[in-house]
Enzyme design. Structure first.
Site, PDB file in Angstrom:
ATOM      1  N   SER A  15       0.844  -1.195   0.000  1.00 18.59           N
ATOM      2  CA  SER A  15       0.000   0.000   0.000  1.00 18.59           C
ATOM      3  C   SER A  15       0.876   1.241   0.000  1.00 18.59           C
ATOM      4  CB  SER A  15      -0.900   0.006   1.233  1.00 18.59           C
ATOM      5  OG  SER A  15      -1.419   1.315   1.414  1.00 18.59           O
ATOM      6  N   HIS A  40      -1.543  -1.318  -4.183  1.00 15.34           N
ATOM      7  CA  HIS A  40      -2.769  -0.848  -3.526  1.00 15.34           C
ATOM      8  C   HIS A  40      -2.681   0.664  -3.333  1.00 15.34           C
ATOM      9  CE1 HIS A  40      -6.191  -1.533  -0.686  1.00 15.34           C
ATOM     10  NE2 HIS A  40      -5.660  -0.540   0.000  1.00 15.34           N
ATOM     11  N   ASP A  42      -4.580   3.969  -1.894  1.00 16.03           N
ATOM     12  CA  ASP A  42      -5.617   4.408  -0.959  1.00 16.03           C
ATOM     13  C   ASP A  42      -6.041   5.835  -1.267  1.00 16.03           C
ATOM     14  OD1 ASP A  42      -5.968   2.207   0.968  1.00 16.03           O
ATOM     15  OD2 ASP A  42      -3.818   2.505   1.281  1.00 16.03           O
ATOM     16  N   MET A  44      -8.440   8.880  -0.090  1.00 20.58           N
ATOM     17  CA  MET A  44      -9.189   9.367   1.082  1.00 20.58           C
ATOM     18  C   MET A  44      -9.560  10.830   0.865  1.00 20.58           C
ATOM     19  SD  MET A  44      -6.889   7.808   4.141  1.00 20.58           S
ATOM     20  CE  MET A  44      -6.237   6.129   4.095  1.00 20.58           C
ATOM     21  N   HIS A  76      -8.478   1.679  -3.680  1.00 19.51           N
ATOM     22  CA  HIS A  76      -9.393   1.561  -2.535  1.00 19.51           C
ATOM     23  C   HIS A  76      -9.976   2.944  -2.272  1.00 19.51           C
ATOM     24  CE1 HIS A  76      -9.596   0.582   2.095  1.00 19.51           C
ATOM     25  NE2 HIS A  76     -10.783   0.764   1.567  1.00 19.51           N
ATOM     26  N   MET A  78     -11.885   5.415  -0.290  1.00 18.48           N
ATOM     27  CA  MET A  78     -12.454   5.733   1.034  1.00 18.48           C
ATOM     28  C   MET A  78     -12.969   7.164   0.957  1.00 18.48           C
ATOM     29  SD  MET A  78      -9.444   3.939   3.205  1.00 18.48           S
ATOM     30  CE  MET A  78      -8.377   4.034   1.772  1.00 18.48           C
ATOM     31  N   MET A 147     -11.779  -4.677   5.873  1.00 16.57           N
ATOM     32  CA  MET A 147     -10.909  -3.785   6.646  1.00 16.57           C
ATOM     33  C   MET A 147     -10.670  -4.402   8.015  1.00 16.57           C
ATOM     34  SD  MET A 147     -10.038  -1.133   4.866  1.00 16.57           S
ATOM     35  CE  MET A 147      -9.039  -0.509   6.222  1.00 16.57           C
ATOM     36  N   GLY A 155      -0.354   1.742   9.779  1.00 19.32           N
ATOM     37  CA  GLY A 155       0.374   1.483  11.014  1.00 19.32           C
ATOM     38  C   GLY A 155      -0.475   1.141  12.224  1.00 19.32           C
ATOM     39  N   ASP A 182      -7.104  -5.771   4.617  1.00 14.55           N
ATOM     40  CA  ASP A 182      -6.386  -4.490   4.626  1.00 14.55           C
ATOM     41  C   ASP A 182      -6.338  -3.932   6.043  1.00 14.55           C
ATOM     42  OD1 ASP A 182      -5.296  -2.026   4.031  1.00 14.55           O
ATOM     43  OD2 ASP A 182      -7.003  -1.314   2.841  1.00 14.55           O
ATOM     44  N   GLY A 183      -5.125  -3.857   6.576  1.00 15.75           N
ATOM     45  CA  GLY A 183      -4.937  -3.203   7.866  1.00 15.75           C
ATOM     46  C   GLY A 183      -4.218  -4.058   8.885  1.00 15.75           C
ATOM     47  N   GLY A 184      -3.018  -3.630   9.221  1.00 16.17           N
ATOM     48  CA  GLY A 184      -2.295  -4.279  10.316  1.00 16.17           C
ATOM     49  C   GLY A 184      -1.658  -5.610   9.968  1.00 16.17           C
TER      50      GLY A 184
HETATM   51  C1  DX5 Z   1      -5.924   2.265   5.777  1.00 13.05           C
HETATM   52  C2  DX5 Z   1      -5.652   1.842   4.368  1.00 13.05           C
HETATM   53  C3  DX5 Z   1      -4.634   0.792   4.258  1.00 13.05           C
HETATM   54  C4  DX5 Z   1      -3.296   1.116   4.862  1.00 13.05           C
HETATM   55  C5  DX5 Z   1      -2.849  -0.116   5.554  1.00 13.05           C
HETATM   56  O1  DX5 Z   1      -7.091   3.010   5.828  1.00 13.05           O
HETATM   57  O2  DX5 Z   1      -6.819   1.402   3.729  1.00 13.05           O
HETATM   58  O3  DX5 Z   1      -4.483   0.308   2.933  1.00 13.05           O
HETATM   59  O4  DX5 Z   1      -2.316   1.504   3.946  1.00 13.05           O
HETATM   60  O5  DX5 Z   1      -1.697   0.175   6.247  1.00 13.05           O
HETATM   61  P1  DX5 Z   1      -1.040  -0.861   7.228  1.00 13.05           P
HETATM   62  O6  DX5 Z   1      -0.672  -2.056   6.414  1.00 13.05           O
HETATM   63  O7  DX5 Z   1       0.129  -0.113   7.779  1.00 13.05           O
HETATM   64  O8  DX5 Z   1      -2.062  -1.196   8.279  1.00 13.05           O
HETATM   65 ZN    ZN Z   2      -6.501   0.409   1.740  1.00 12.88          ZN
END
Ligand code: DX5
Ligand code: ZN
Length: 231
Positions: A15, A40, A42, A44, A76, A78, A147, A155, A182-184
């Site tokens: 990402s 990926h 993102d 926003m 993605h 958002m 998610m 992070g 996606d996430g963590g």
């Molecule tokens: C968060 C994003 C993710 C983000 C994930 O809202 O959608 O794609 O980059 O980041 P990590 O892998 O650090 O959780």
């Molecule tokens: Zn994402």
């Protein structure tokens, strides 16, 4: 158009949210040389999530570079009213586009619109949202993005309860639909995520927060390949 086999493949999606934005092209080259095929991106808007990132112009600059190397851009969204921006993102080079259940009052229509534009159609679901909306579109989606953190920032720590949705989804979804998590995700839990049933794994800070992002891609891909997928 994404070949249908890709939805069944194990893919690691770095990402760009955690990349160095002054060196995006270079960082894309590095992770793709290390074996990543999907990037990926993102998007926003500061409304749907409390953060602002990039829009179509940045994707337009990056997507030819990804495609030249045989890669794909998975975007993605958002953002609020994502349906107003689908054409722009596909024209800018999105190979796959996901919209959030929570942002789409006319979800079936939005997913169908992505397909009609020739892109892979994904539906994304926040940790606090149940799977009712996803069930409505299960017969037309190409992938479901689960998610495992609240969207907006990289992070964060993976929310284990959100991962449980993946197992349920594997039973609900037709064969050949990808499940993206996606996430963590990081080297300490990536096998567990694959074994829950996910096959597209996003990693932002794990990759770009590492001293050597390319080496981290190799480690993560190795761990994915060594796990026992359930689908
Ligand atoms: C968060 C994003 C993710 C983000 C994930 O809202 O959608 O794609 O980059 O980041 P990590 O892998 O650090 O959780
Ligand atoms: Zn994402």
């Amino acid at each position: 158009m994404i070949p249908s086999a890709v939805y069944r493949e194990l893919q690691l999606l770095p990402s760009l949210l955690s990349a160095d934005f002054a060196r995006l092209g270079e960082q894309i080259d590095a992770v793709m040389d290390a074996g990543a095929r999907m990037i990926h991106v993102d998007v926003m808007d500061g409304h749907f999530v409390p953060n602002i990132t990039v829009g179509p112009p940045v994707l337009r600059s990056l997507s030819p570079r990804v495609r030249e190397r045989g890669g794909l851009c998975s975007v993605h969204l958002m953002i609020e009213r994502p349906e107003d921006y689908l054409v722009d993102f596909v024209q800018a080079g999105a190979d796959a586009l996901s919209v959030h259940v929570e942002a789409c009052p006319h979800l079936y229509h939005s997913v169908a619109a992505i397909r009609a534009l020739g892109a892979g159609a994904g539906v994304a679901v926040n940790p606090g949202t149940d799977l009712a909306g996803v069930r409505e579109v299960a017969d037309i989606v190409d992938y479901v993005l689960v998610m495992t953190v609240n969207p907006g920032f990289g992070g964060q720590k993976l929310i284990a309860a959100a991962l449980e949705k993946v197992t349920v989804l594997r039973q609900i979804l037709p064969e050949g639909v990808a499940i993206e998590v996606d996430g963590g995700v990081h080297r300490g839990n990536i096998r567990q995520v694959v074994e829950a049933g996910a096959n597209w794994l996003v990693a932002g800070s794990a990759v770009f927060g590492a001293e050597d992002p390319a080496a981290e891609v190799r480690v993560l891909r190795g761990l994915m390949a060594g796990s026992a997928p359930v689908w």
